[in-house]
Design a protein around this motif. Structure first.
Motif, PDB file in Angstrom:
ATOM      1  N   CYS A 102       0.837  -1.207   0.000  1.00 47.50           N
ATOM      2  CA  CYS A 102       0.000   0.000   0.000  1.00 47.50           C
ATOM      3  C   CYS A 102       0.870   1.255   0.000  1.00 47.50           C
ATOM      4  O   CYS A 102       0.595   2.214  -0.738  1.00 47.50           O
ATOM      5  CB  CYS A 102      -0.937   0.008   1.207  1.00 47.50           C
ATOM      6  N   PHE A 103       1.926   1.257   0.808  1.00 43.21           N
ATOM      7  CA  PHE A 103       2.862   2.385   0.818  1.00 43.21           C
ATOM      8  C   PHE A 103       3.475   2.570  -0.562  1.00 43.21           C
ATOM      9  O   PHE A 103       3.515   3.671  -1.097  1.00 43.21           O
ATOM     10  CB  PHE A 103       3.951   2.162   1.874  1.00 43.21           C
ATOM     11  N   SER A 104       3.936   1.489  -1.138  1.00 42.53           N
ATOM     12  CA  SER A 104       4.577   1.547  -2.451  1.00 42.53           C
ATOM     13  C   SER A 104       3.617   2.074  -3.515  1.00 42.53           C
ATOM     14  O   SER A 104       3.987   2.910  -4.348  1.00 42.53           O
ATOM     15  CB  SER A 104       5.100   0.162  -2.829  1.00 42.53           C
ATOM     16  N   ASN A 105       2.366   1.611  -3.485  1.00 36.31           N
ATOM     17  CA  ASN A 105       1.361   2.074  -4.449  1.00 36.31           C
ATOM     18  C   ASN A 105       1.097   3.576  -4.304  1.00 36.31           C
ATOM     19  O   ASN A 105       1.017   4.302  -5.302  1.00 36.31           O
ATOM     20  CB  ASN A 105       0.054   1.295  -4.290  1.00 36.31           C
ATOM     21  N   ALA A 106       0.950   4.032  -3.064  1.00 34.58           N
ATOM     22  CA  ALA A 106       0.714   5.462  -2.831  1.00 34.58           C
ATOM     23  C   ALA A 106       1.922   6.280  -3.290  1.00 34.58           C
ATOM     24  O   ALA A 106       1.769   7.325  -3.939  1.00 34.58           O
ATOM     25  CB  ALA A 106       0.434   5.721  -1.350  1.00 34.58           C
ATOM     26  N   LEU A 107       3.107   5.795  -2.999  1.00 33.83           N
ATOM     27  CA  LEU A 107       4.324   6.486  -3.402  1.00 33.83           C
ATOM     28  C   LEU A 107       4.423   6.593  -4.924  1.00 33.83           C
ATOM     29  O   LEU A 107       4.734   7.658  -5.463  1.00 33.83           O
ATOM     30  CB  LEU A 107       5.538   5.743  -2.833  1.00 33.83           C
ATOM     31  N   GLU A 108       4.132   5.508  -5.614  1.00 33.02           N
ATOM     32  CA  GLU A 108       4.197   5.519  -7.082  1.00 33.02           C
ATOM     33  C   GLU A 108       3.170   6.486  -7.676  1.00 33.02           C
ATOM     34  O   GLU A 108       3.456   7.176  -8.659  1.00 33.02           O
ATOM     35  CB  GLU A 108       4.009   4.117  -7.647  1.00 33.02           C
ATOM     36  N   LYS A 109       1.990   6.559  -7.084  1.00 26.52           N
ATOM     37  CA  LYS A 109       0.976   7.486  -7.571  1.00 26.52           C
ATOM     38  C   LYS A 109       1.423   8.936  -7.346  1.00 26.52           C
ATOM     39  O   LYS A 109       1.269   9.785  -8.226  1.00 26.52           O
ATOM     40  CB  LYS A 109      -0.375   7.227  -6.896  1.00 26.52           C
ATOM     41  N   LEU A 110       1.995   9.214  -6.178  1.00 22.73           N
ATOM     42  CA  LEU A 110       2.504  10.559  -5.917  1.00 22.73           C
ATOM     43  C   LEU A 110       3.599  10.931  -6.922  1.00 22.73           C
ATOM     44  O   LEU A 110       3.624  12.053  -7.433  1.00 22.73           O
ATOM     45  CB  LEU A 110       3.037  10.675  -4.485  1.00 22.73           C
ATOM     46  N   MET A 111       4.479   9.987  -7.208  1.00 19.93           N
ATOM     47  CA  MET A 111       5.557  10.241  -8.178  1.00 19.93           C
ATOM     48  C   MET A 111       4.963  10.522  -9.569  1.00 19.93           C
ATOM     49  O   MET A 111       5.408  11.430 -10.265  1.00 19.93           O
ATOM     50  CB  MET A 111       6.519   9.053  -8.254  1.00 19.93           C
ATOM     51  N   ALA A 112       3.956   9.746  -9.949  1.00 17.11           N
ATOM     52  CA  ALA A 112       3.314   9.950 -11.252  1.00 17.11           C
ATOM     53  C   ALA A 112       2.650  11.321 -11.325  1.00 17.11           C
ATOM     54  O   ALA A 112       2.625  11.944 -12.392  1.00 17.11           O
ATOM     55  CB  ALA A 112       2.292   8.848 -11.517  1.00 17.11           C
ATOM     56  N   TRP A 113       2.129  11.789 -10.199  1.00 11.67           N
ATOM     57  CA  TRP A 113       1.489  13.100 -10.139  1.00 11.67           C
ATOM     58  C   TRP A 113       2.489  14.231  -9.918  1.00 11.67           C
ATOM     59  O   TRP A 113       2.102  15.387  -9.774  1.00 11.67           O
ATOM     60  CB  TRP A 113       0.456  13.128  -9.025  1.00 11.67           C
ATOM     61  N   LYS A 114       3.773  13.904  -9.842  1.00  6.77           N
ATOM     62  CA  LYS A 114       4.849  14.885  -9.621  1.00  6.77           C
ATOM     63  C   LYS A 114       4.705  15.618  -8.282  1.00  6.77           C
ATOM     64  O   LYS A 114       5.002  16.808  -8.153  1.00  6.77           O
ATOM     65  CB  LYS A 114       4.951  15.862 -10.784  1.00  6.77           C
ATOM     66  N   VAL A 115       4.253  14.884  -7.285  1.00  9.35           N
ATOM     67  CA  VAL A 115       4.131  15.399  -5.928  1.00  9.35           C
ATOM     68  C   VAL A 115       5.354  14.926  -5.145  1.00  9.35           C
ATOM     69  O   VAL A 115       5.781  13.784  -5.287  1.00  9.35           O
ATOM     70  CB  VAL A 115       2.832  14.893  -5.257  1.00  9.35           C
TER      71      VAL A 115
END
Length: 172
Positions: free
Chosen positions: A113-126
């Motif tokens: 779950c942490f990894s998924n959230a992190l990847e989404k943030l990276m994709a959103w350039k956050v």
């Protein structure tokens, strides 16, 4: 298209507290440059919640009970995150707070779950700003000074580089 590069950068408590808003703003300017000019994704790991709360309260006792550390962390974490959010906004970036415990990375499902959230943030350039969630630690603060946390985050996130910003003498 260049392959993406990912760095985990960890800032120590003393640097965060003694450097204050000016140093944090300078760091976030560098994060912006890394992203925009060099294509480097940055995951930021910060210390400083307990130290920030200690500076803002009258609670300066050295040998603290776990519950006292937890309470100080709860006071200090929003103070530290405010510094990062203001600095990120000043350079046109958006930040996100992620608080982790040792168990979050030790448990397969929570780590995913942490990894998924992190990847989404990276994709959103956050820019994710991570810290140990000391306020809910059930044992002695497990990651300690967040050096271990940053190393585990670097491994989980597939980082190319781990940078530790510190003023503590030791083996570099």
């Amino acid at each position: 298209m260049k392959p993406k590069r990912r760095w985990v950068i960890k800032a120590g408590s003393n640097m965060v507290c003694s450097g204050g808003p000016l140093l944090i703003r300078s760091w976030m300017q560098q994060v912006s440059t890394l992203r925009k000019r060099h294509g480097v994704e940055v995951i930021w790991v910060t210390s400083g919640a307990i130290a920030s709360a200690t500076e803002r309260t009258d609670f300066h006792k050295r040998n603290r009970l776990l519950s006292e550390k937890q309470a100080l962390s709860a006071i200090g974490q929003p103070l530290v995150m405010d510094l990062y959010n203001h600095a990120l906004q000043a350079v046109g970036l958006l930040g996100a707070q992620i608080l982790l415990t040792y168990d979050d990375l030790a448990d397969k499902n929570r780590r995913a779950c942490f990894s998924n959230a992190l990847e989404k943030l990276m994709a959103w350039k956050v820019t994710p700003v991570l810290n140990e969630n000391d306020a809910v630690a059930t044992e002695e603060i497990r990651f300690g000074d967040n050096d271990s946390l940053s190393a585990k985050v670097a491994a989980v996130s597939g980082a190319d580089r781990l940078v530790i910003l510190t003023d503590v003498e030791g083996l570099y």
